[in-house]
Write a protein that holds these residues in place. Structure first.
Motif, short mmCIF file in Angstrom:
data_model
loop_
_atom_site.label_atom_id
_atom_site.label_comp_id
_atom_site.label_asym_id
_atom_site.label_seq_id
_atom_site.Cartn_x
_atom_site.Cartn_y
_atom_site.Cartn_z
N GLY A 64 0.82 -1.21 0.00
CA GLY A 64 0.00 0.00 0.00
C GLY A 64 0.85 1.25 0.00
N ASP A 65 0.31 2.31 0.58
CA ASP A 65 1.00 3.58 0.69
C ASP A 65 1.94 3.52 1.90
OD1 ASP A 65 1.85 6.16 1.03
OD2 ASP A 65 -0.12 7.07 0.78
N THR A 66 3.23 3.34 1.65
CA THR A 66 4.19 3.13 2.73
C THR A 66 4.21 4.32 3.69
OG1 THR A 66 5.55 1.82 1.23
CG2 THR A 66 6.59 2.57 3.27
N ARG A 67 4.17 5.52 3.16
CA ARG A 67 4.21 6.71 4.02
C ARG A 67 3.01 6.74 4.97
NH1 ARG A 67 6.72 11.67 3.20
NH2 ARG A 67 7.07 11.11 1.00
N SER A 68 1.82 6.48 4.45
CA SER A 68 0.62 6.53 5.28
C SER A 68 0.65 5.48 6.38
CB SER A 68 -0.63 6.34 4.42
OG SER A 68 -0.77 7.40 3.50
N VAL A 69 1.12 4.28 6.04
CA VAL A 69 1.24 3.22 7.05
C VAL A 69 2.22 3.64 8.14
CG1 VAL A 69 1.90 0.83 7.45
CG2 VAL A 69 0.64 1.44 5.38
N PHE A 70 3.33 4.23 7.73
CA PHE A 70 4.33 4.75 8.66
C PHE A 70 3.68 5.73 9.64
CE2 PHE A 70 9.07 4.48 7.48
CZ PHE A 70 9.42 4.18 8.79
N VAL A 71 2.93 6.69 9.10
CA VAL A 71 2.31 7.74 9.93
C VAL A 71 1.30 7.14 10.90
CG1 VAL A 71 0.82 9.78 9.87
CG2 VAL A 71 2.69 9.55 8.22
N VAL A 72 0.48 6.22 10.42
CA VAL A 72 -0.52 5.59 11.29
C VAL A 72 0.16 4.84 12.44
CG1 VAL A 72 -2.25 3.76 11.39
CG2 VAL A 72 -2.31 5.42 9.53
N MET A 73 1.22 4.09 12.13
CA MET A 73 1.90 3.33 13.18
C MET A 73 2.50 4.25 14.23
SD MET A 73 3.74 0.29 10.97
CE MET A 73 4.28 -0.65 12.39
N GLN A 74 3.13 5.34 13.80
CA GLN A 74 3.74 6.25 14.77
C GLN A 74 2.69 6.96 15.63
OE1 GLN A 74 7.38 5.05 14.18
NE2 GLN A 74 6.74 6.46 15.74
N THR A 75 1.57 7.31 15.03
CA THR A 75 0.49 7.95 15.79
C THR A 75 -0.07 7.01 16.84
OG1 THR A 75 -0.07 9.31 13.86
CG2 THR A 75 -1.71 9.14 15.61
N LEU A 76 -0.30 5.76 16.45
CA LEU A 76 -0.83 4.78 17.40
C LEU A 76 0.18 4.49 18.52
CD1 LEU A 76 -2.57 2.26 14.95
CD2 LEU A 76 -3.65 3.95 16.45
N GLN A 77 1.46 4.46 18.17
CA GLN A 77 2.47 4.25 19.22
C GLN A 77 2.46 5.40 20.22
OE1 GLN A 77 6.38 3.43 17.72
NE2 GLN A 77 5.80 1.46 16.84
N ALA A 78 2.30 6.63 19.74
CA ALA A 78 2.23 7.77 20.65
C ALA A 78 1.06 7.62 21.62
CB ALA A 78 2.11 9.06 19.84
N LEU A 79 -0.08 7.17 21.11
CA LEU A 79 -1.25 6.95 21.99
C LEU A 79 -0.99 5.81 22.97
CD1 LEU A 79 -4.11 7.34 19.34
CD2 LEU A 79 -3.39 9.00 21.08
N GLY A 80 -0.25 4.78 22.53
CA GLY A 80 0.10 3.69 23.42
C GLY A 80 0.98 4.14 24.57
N PHE A 81 1.90 5.06 24.30
CA PHE A 81 2.73 5.60 25.38
C PHE A 81 1.88 6.39 26.37
CE2 PHE A 81 7.48 5.57 24.54
CZ PHE A 81 7.43 4.41 23.80
N LEU A 82 0.87 7.10 25.87
CA LEU A 82 -0.04 7.82 26.76
C LEU A 82 -0.78 6.85 27.67
CD1 LEU A 82 -1.52 10.37 27.68
CD2 LEU A 82 -3.10 10.06 25.77
N ALA A 83 -1.22 5.71 27.11
CA ALA A 83 -1.89 4.70 27.92
C ALA A 83 -0.96 4.16 29.00
CB ALA A 83 -2.39 3.57 27.03
N ALA A 84 0.32 3.95 28.66
CA ALA A 84 1.27 3.46 29.65
C ALA A 84 1.48 4.49 30.76
CB ALA A 84 2.60 3.13 28.97
#
Length: 369
Positions: A64-84
């Motif tokens: 797929g769109d490599t850049r978009s997948v990259f952005v989605v993964m980094q955004t979700l990781q940021a939210l995961g750190f907030l949960a931690a």
């Protein structure tokens, strides 16, 4: 741009990781043996879950769109750190780490993008730079992360790590990141790697990753035996991980040069053997200085392993092969802490080093294939 993003992502993860075992000790309500077990699982579960999800993210990113997948993964990781950061018990922290594992390792996409370089020497150089950026984040973060956790608190360190990951998502979305299209396969039969080759390479990566990843999980139990007072353990642990990261970054930078001068059938066995012997010798260290010196040597030996094996097969295997290798790397990051803390719960640290060293020596024949 890609190297900068990888550096920042690695920094954010290492910034938090260095204090995580000590945070577990801080919030635990169970006994010593149970706390050690929780430590291994909380540190390792992210990698365990990532083993299953990383190949899927790699496949999605390659098609797929490599850049978009990259952005989605980094955004979700940021939210995961907030949960931690919001977790107040061992169970909640464990669940937050599970969620982070489900998001996968963004380094899969970084290695995939770097491996699209058609010229072999340049491809090895780019892969080596990704590895060095990863290790560079691990170099810079522990000292800063340990100081932040000691002075600002563990929760604040999680929030700061999440902000860094959010900034990486913004860089990927709006920065000048050059992403080459996937190479066109010349022949499906010619470019399809044998399953046995990928499996053996993944086994080597798993063992090497375990030798890299186990250290942080055992520091609260190992440092007192090396003469480190309790009040200094967090910052001494940060220093130890810092110098290990320096050695790893140097090893990553040396990877392409070593590959140009030594055939992989001699180089890979030598690196894995040196790392394994260095681990076994850790059991004889009676001071923090000797322990640190041996760890530096061992880190220098094991760090080039991953970019070298990726460089061997990634260009032909594509995103799926890189996903499998990164899953194996994540598996090692799970196995290392869990096995190490489980053994440390009933035996001396030397047993941990011996088992990891023997596993590495047992995998040496696989590197000659």
């Amino acid at each position: 741009m890609l190297t900068i993003v990888v550096l920042l992502v690695s920094f954010a993860w290492s910034f938090v990781y260095v204090g995580l075992p000590f945070y577990i000790e801080h919030i635990t309500t169970v006994g010593t043996a149970a706390t050690l077990a929780w430590t291994g699982w909380i540190l390792g579960v992210t990698s365990l879950v990532s083993m299953a999800t990383t190949p899927l993210w790699g496949r999605y990113g390659s098609r797929g769109d490599t850049r978009s997948v990259f952005v989605v993964m980094q955004t979700l990781q940021a939210l995961g750190f907030l949960a931690a950061a919001l977790a107040g018990s061992l169970v909640e922290l464990f669940l937050a780490r599970v969620v982070l594992g489900a998001i996968g390792a963004t380094s899969t996409l970084a290695f995939m993008v770097a491996s699209r370089e058609p010229e072999p020497s340049e491809r090895r150089h780019r892969l080596g730079m990704i590895q060095s950026a990863t290790m560079g984040g691990q170099v810079l973060a522990p000292l800063v992360g340990a100081a932040a956790a000691a002075r600002l608190g563990f929760r604040v360190s999680f929030l700061l790590g999440g902000l860094m990951l959010g900034g990486c998502a913004a860089l990927l979305q709006w920065g000048n990141l050059r992403i080459l299209p996937p190479p066109e396969p010349i022949s499906g039969a010619r470019h399809r790697l044998p399953v046995q080759t990928v499996a053996m390479t993944a086994a080597v990566v798993l063992v090497g990753s375990a030798q890299e990843a186990f250290l942080a999980s055992v520091l609260p139990g190992v440092l007192p035996g090396l003469g480190v007072p309790p009040r200094a353990m967090l910052e001494v642990g940060g220093m130890l991980i810092f110098v290990s990261g320096v050695a790893g970054a140097v090893g990553g930078l040396l990877a392409p040069r070593l590959a140009d001068q030594v055939h992989h059938r001699r180089l890979l066995p030598a690196l894995l053997t040196a790392s394994s012997v260095g681990l076994v010798l850790l059991g004889a260290a009676g001071s923090i200085w000797l322990y640190t010196t041996l760890r530096i040597i061992q880190s220098l030996a094991i760090a080039p392993l991953f970019p070298l094996v990726v460089g061997r097969i990634a260009h032909h295997g594509g995103g799926e092969a890189i996903g499998i290798l990164n899953a194996a790397r994540a598996g090692g990051s799970f196995v290392g802490p869990v096995v190490a803390t489980s053994l440390l719960a009933w035996g001396p640290p030397s047993v941990v080093y011996l088992l990891l060293g023997v596993a590495g020596l047992a995998a040496v024949p696989l590197t000659r294939r």
